[in-house]
Design a protein around this motif. Structure first.
Motif, short mmCIF file in Angstrom:
data_model
loop_
_atom_site.label_atom_id
_atom_site.label_comp_id
_atom_site.label_asym_id
_atom_site.label_seq_id
_atom_site.Cartn_x
_atom_site.Cartn_y
_atom_site.Cartn_z
N THR A 67 -5.46 -3.81 -1.13
CA THR A 67 -5.00 -2.65 -0.37
C THR A 67 -5.07 -1.41 -1.25
O THR A 67 -4.94 -1.48 -2.47
CB THR A 67 -3.57 -2.83 0.14
OG1 THR A 67 -2.68 -3.07 -0.98
CG2 THR A 67 -3.47 -4.00 1.11
N ILE A 68 -5.27 -0.29 -0.58
CA ILE A 68 -5.37 0.99 -1.28
C ILE A 68 -4.82 2.08 -0.38
O ILE A 68 -4.94 2.00 0.86
CB ILE A 68 -6.84 1.29 -1.68
CG1 ILE A 68 -6.93 2.49 -2.62
CG2 ILE A 68 -7.73 1.44 -0.45
CD1 ILE A 68 -8.32 2.67 -3.24
N LYS A 69 -4.18 3.09 -0.96
CA LYS A 69 -3.61 4.18 -0.19
C LYS A 69 -4.50 5.42 -0.29
O LYS A 69 -5.03 5.74 -1.35
CB LYS A 69 -2.20 4.52 -0.67
CG LYS A 69 -1.15 3.52 -0.22
CD LYS A 69 0.26 4.01 -0.51
CE LYS A 69 1.30 3.04 0.05
NZ LYS A 69 2.69 3.51 -0.19
N SER A 70 -4.61 6.10 0.85
CA SER A 70 -5.37 7.35 0.89
C SER A 70 -4.44 8.53 0.61
O SER A 70 -3.21 8.38 0.57
CB SER A 70 -6.05 7.52 2.25
OG SER A 70 -5.12 7.37 3.30
N ALA A 71 -5.03 9.68 0.45
CA ALA A 71 -4.26 10.87 0.11
C ALA A 71 -3.26 11.24 1.21
O ALA A 71 -2.23 11.87 0.94
CB ALA A 71 -5.20 12.05 -0.15
N ASP A 72 -3.53 10.84 2.45
CA ASP A 72 -2.62 11.16 3.55
C ASP A 72 -1.51 10.11 3.71
O ASP A 72 -0.75 10.16 4.67
CB ASP A 72 -3.39 11.31 4.86
CG ASP A 72 -4.21 10.07 5.22
OD1 ASP A 72 -4.02 9.02 4.57
OD2 ASP A 72 -5.04 10.15 6.14
#
Length: 333
Positions: A67-72
């Motif tokens: 999993t990875i988080k985006s800037a938003d």
């Protein structure tokens, strides 16, 4: 599969073909509820790393998800959120990992393969070769998933019972080893951009072909990587085109970007409106590179039948687009 470069000429013609087959931008935006603007992530996924599958034979590979988080602030599963562990595995047409290696379709015991109920009385058989992974649905019901997420290259057969007309939805995933970046290892290069493609044939109980993958299918992209810059990605209406992005290997791609779009929950349902999606783009066998894959070449009389030749399909970019949803509806005949 791996390619050292992506033809600019082909990419250009592909893009023009997609635009020609797509409704005007304003109309497409009205029909497609999916947000046009993607969420961007940068760098490699570092959390939620889980191993789905490991191949220790020739060309050993490990298929992980993370999993990875985006800037938003959105969280994305890469390369895709799958049903690999929970769903029924598609029966093997050819699968080196399971020791299923017939020399041709005549050696496959089709009647021994269970028929999956999708609602109806007519029996159909689907033959699928996907690079690398697929999930197969009929009228929104997930019937089976690929038995091998990455390698060895395999092909599958799915028998199901339904009634016409019916809609087939296939999620295709081009797997990655650098999660969230779209890179894999290839011939010593740790940051290589692999490619994708899927081909399928559907036959009825009389062994008559009722559908093959071609440009009449719909195909929409939902995860694109690696992107050296965010600006290389062209977004116009429902067009999500990455053919202008670099396909060169790099010594260090850890700062590259990826683009993500949310998947509609009912995307595989028969009443889902895909009129705003681009048509699938077709690719030749030579372009995809299957001449050394017995999971395909042992069945060319099936996939490349003179009167119903199935074509490899994907979005407008085999290299960058890693998660593509494909649909078609088979009507009364």
């Amino acid at each position: 599969m791996n390619r050292q470069s992506f033809s600019i000429a082909v990419a250009t013609s592909v893009l023009l073909g997609v635009i020609a087959a797509t409704p005007p931008i304003a109309d497409a935006q009205e029909r497609d509820a999916t947000p046009v603007q993607p969420s961007f992530t940068q760098g490699e996924a570092q959390s939620g790393i889980t191993m789905l599958y490991q191949w220790k034979g020739n060309n050993p590979r490990t298929a992980n998800v993370g999993t990875i988080k985006s800037a938003d602030g959105a969280e994305w599963t890469v390369p895709a959120k799958t049903h690999f562990h929970a769903a029924t595995k598609a029966a093997d047409l050819y699968n080196e990992a399971n020791g299923v290696e017939p020399e041709g379709i005549a050696d496959v015991e089709l009647e021994a393969i269970p028929v999956i109920d999708a609602g109806g009385d007519e029996v159909f058989t689907a033959y699928v070769f996907g690079d690398n992974y697929f999930e197969f649905s009929v009228n929104g019901k997930l019937l089976a998933v690929d038995a091998v997420p990455m390698t060895p290259f395999n092909s599958s057969v799915i028998r199901f019972r339904t009634q016409r007309p019916f809609t087939i939805g296939i999620m295709g995933v081009d797997w990655e080893e650098r999660l969230g970046l779209g890179f894999e290892k290839f011939k010593g290069a740790p940051f290589h951009q692999g490619d994708a493609g899927l081909v399928a044939v559907v036959k009825d109980a009389a062994d008559e072909t009722v559908s093959v993958t071609d440009a009449n299918w719909k195909a929409q992209t939902f995860y694109t990587a690696p992107l050296k810059t965010k600006e290389c990605l062209v977004r116009k209406g429902t067009i999500r085109d990455s053919s202008k992005c670099s396909t060169e290997d790099t010594a260090d791609g850890t700062n590259y970007f990826a683009a993500h779009w949310p998947i509609p929950e009912n995307w595989a349902a028969s009443d889902f409106d895909d009129s705003g999606w681009p048509n699938a783009v077709t690719y030749t066998n030579d372009f995809v590179g299957v001449d050394n894959k017995p999971a395909y070449t042992n069945f060319t009389d099936l996939f490349d039948a003179p009167d119903s030749d199935a074509q490899f399909i994907w979005s407008s970019n085999l290299v960058h687009d890693n998660l593509v949803l494909m649909r078609t509806t088979i009507g009364n005949q």
